[in-house]
Design an enzyme around this catalytic site. Structure first.
Site, mmCIF file in Angstrom:
data_model
loop_
_atom_site.group_PDB
_atom_site.id
_atom_site.type_symbol
_atom_site.label_atom_id
_atom_site.label_comp_id
_atom_site.label_asym_id
_atom_site.label_seq_id
_atom_site.Cartn_x
_atom_site.Cartn_y
_atom_site.Cartn_z
ATOM 1 N N CYS A 107 95.073 98.798 -8.316
ATOM 2 C CA CYS A 107 94.855 100.196 -7.963
ATOM 3 C C CYS A 107 95.281 100.475 -6.513
ATOM 4 C CB CYS A 107 93.405 100.562 -8.218
ATOM 5 S SG CYS A 107 93.072 102.318 -8.343
ATOM 6 N N HIS A 108 94.320 100.724 -5.611
ATOM 7 C CA HIS A 108 94.622 100.942 -4.195
ATOM 8 C C HIS A 108 94.636 99.628 -3.399
ATOM 9 C CE1 HIS A 108 93.581 105.046 -5.374
ATOM 10 N NE2 HIS A 108 94.194 105.463 -4.274
#
Length: 181
Positions: A107-108
């Protein structure tokens, strides 16, 4: 090539982690027998962005890449954004990448890879808003649930956790043993 049950895996996280991206891969690693250590800026309980709470096992400044076989970086917008401002966290990412030990980021989480200048020339993925940062850091960005490039596996979001964790475990089991059990 040690089985996952003989591996030591470090997870870096702080407040604002995406609950499922830390807790689910961690659970799957522990269920498979891996020794998992969660390191945070302070050895205290940290909070996920959806309310989960988990106690850190160690402080980031007290762990060394040499003591682990692999590194996992969960997402959440606040978590990696905070960690990439901590020199010791970025240094750990650089050390794992330089040693070519398995690294997983979801994800991030790849923001830490960008900060560590570890994606140049790599094929990776991540959350859509992180992809421009990855491209600007020299990566080739694709849209797949799990992307393996050498010692690195990246994924896009919580839906990718099964593919991400499976690819990460496979990388760890293919890597040469680096830490005595």
């Amino acid at each position: 090539m040690p089985p996952i049950s003989q591996s030591r895996v470090l997870i870096l996280a702080t407040d604002g982690f995406e609950d499922s991206e830390l807790l689910e891969p961690r659970r799957r690693l522990i269920d498979a027998g891996a020794h998992v250590v969660l390191a945070a800026p302070e050895a205290r309980e940290i909070a996920g962005d959806k309310g989960a709470r988990i106690a850190a096992d160690a402080r980031i400044d007290a762990v060394r890449a040499d003591d682990f076989d692999a590194l996992m970086l969960p997402g959440g917008t606040k978590n990696p954004d905070k960690l990439r401002t901590i020199p010791e966290a970025v240094g750990l990412v650089r050390a794992f990448m330089a040693a070519e030990k398995p690294v997983g980021a979801i994800c991030h989480g790849p923001w830490l890879l960008v900060e560590a200048d570890a994606v140049r020339g790599r094929t990776v993925t991540g959350w859509p808003s992180v992809r421009t940062d990855l491209r600007n850091a020299g990566a080739q960005v694709v849209d797949r649930e799990a992307v393996v490039d050498g010692n690195l596996v990246t994924s896009r979001n919580p839906d990718d956790i099964p593919a991400f964790t499976g690819a990460f475990i496979s990388l760890v089991e293919k890597a040469p043993a680096s830490v005595p059990v």
